[in-house]
Motif scaffolding. Structure first.
Motif, mmCIF file in Angstrom:
data_model
loop_
_atom_site.group_PDB
_atom_site.id
_atom_site.type_symbol
_atom_site.label_atom_id
_atom_site.label_comp_id
_atom_site.label_asym_id
_atom_site.label_seq_id
_atom_site.Cartn_x
_atom_site.Cartn_y
_atom_site.Cartn_z
ATOM 1 N N GLU A 6 -15.176 -45.659 26.332
ATOM 2 C CA GLU A 6 -16.175 -45.253 27.054
ATOM 3 C C GLU A 6 -17.142 -46.291 27.363
ATOM 4 N N ALA A 41 -12.843 -48.119 30.864
ATOM 5 C CA ALA A 41 -11.912 -47.719 29.722
ATOM 6 C C ALA A 41 -10.449 -48.071 29.795
ATOM 7 N N SER A 91 -22.227 -42.621 20.740
ATOM 8 C CA SER A 91 -22.008 -42.668 22.047
ATOM 9 C C SER A 91 -22.676 -43.499 22.861
#
Length: 339
Positions: free
Chosen positions: A81, A89, A32
């Motif tokens: 992301e 994106a 992430s």
């Protein structure tokens, strides 16, 4: 996100030609992005000869890949992301995600690509690092002048083919050296004035016959027997940008035979030769914007042509990489990782 990140990591440092057991294929969770970072899905992975040096722990210009780490490499990727105001994106970027299907990278390290301006794969080849290597090394170190003779080995590769075509734009006689009849035929298609096969019986004799005027600039990509054949043909004040030494990348010991260093030094002295090693990054600040302008225009005008050798599937990267080091590629070597 239900997918996982397919990776290829370094299992052990290769001795000689890399073997399948030197690579680990595995899957890991997708990361992430933190503040200022971007999650990327790899579309294309660049394979380049310099990577062989990064798999070794020998002292070099760049830090080696640590055993267990994902192998390094430039990538064209899609933004999945973003935690950066610079990217959103769906955009396509030039990145350095390495041998994996997803990567998390700082936004500051990315370059936005315009798929409408040129095929995005060119950012890994003719409009990327290889093309810039050719442009900067030839123009800054080789400094070719109209009417001079410029020679280059590995001349069908992404660097060598660009060197020859840029030299042609600059009004030079161009000599390309490659391996095998098919590649020699391609050099003729690219417009090289002389195309020679280094796998022939007598490259030195072929060079003497083809370029009796001698060579003013030799762009060194391979060294080894090709260099041995070129050295006697270098003219006084010849310039030699030293970009790569591919003939010895898998070597495990010094070349057999007599020590030729004294002869080399004698040639350097008596012919006033300039031999200058370089890494393209040293010229980025001063030349990269000019490169994008000039090379982009030459590609659009058809003055510089390019060829890509694309293999599907990231798991095929190791064997494709080894084949490239053995000269089995034809053009810029790329792995298609995702759609």
């Amino acid at each position: 996100m239900s997918e996982t990140n397919r990776r290829i990591r370094l299992a052990s440092r290769p001795v000689g030609v890399p073997q399948p057991e030197d690579f680990i294929h595995d899957d890991a969770p997708i990361g992430s992005p933190g503040e200022g970072e971007v999650l990327l899905r790899t579309r294309y992975l660049s394979l380049d000869p310099y990577m062989r040096g990064r798999l070794s722990d020998a002292k070099s210009y760049a830090k080696p890949v640590e055993v267990g780490d994902v192998i390094v490499g430039a990538t064209v990727s899609e933004v999945v992301e973003s935690n950066s105001a610079e990217f959103s994106a769906g955009q396509t970027v030039l990145s350095y995600g390495g041998w994996q299907s997803y990567s998390v990278e700082p936004a500051a390290h990315l370059r936005l690509l315009d798929p409408e301006a040129a095929p995005v794969t060119t950012a890994l080849g003719v409009l990327g690092m290889p093309g810039f290597t050719a442009y900067s090394g030839l123009l800054e170190i080789g400094r070719p002048q109209a009417g001079e003779t410029v020679a280059v080995a590995a001349a069908t590769g992404p660097v060598g083919s660009a060197v020859g075509q840029i030299a042609k734009v600059k009004g030079c006689t161009t000599v390309g050296i490659a391996g095998g009849p098919e590649k020699v035929a391609y050099l003729e298609e690219l417009g090289f004035d002389v195309a020679l096969d280094h796998r022939g019986d007598d490259l030195r004799g072929a060079l003497k016959q083809a370029v009796p005027q001698g060579i003013d600039v030799y762009f060194e990509n391979v060294s080894g027997p090709v260099w041995d054949a070129v050295l006697p043909r270098l003219n006084t004040f010849a310039r030699v940008p030293v970009c790569g030494l591919a003939a010895g990348y898998n070597a495990t010991e010094a070349p057999a035979g007599p020590d030729r260093s004294a002869g080399l030094m004698r040639n350097i002295l008596t012919k006033s030769l300039l031999l200058r090693g370089f890494i393209q990054t040293e010229f980025v600040e001063s030349m990269f914007s000019d490169f994008l302008r000039d090379m982009g225009q030459w590609v659009r005008e058809g003055k510089v042509k390019y060829r890509e050798d694309i293999t599907e599937g990231i798991d095929n990267a190791p064997q494709t990489f080894v084949g490239m080091l053995e000269g089995k590629n034809f053009g810029k070597t790329i792995i298609q990782v995702g759609e």
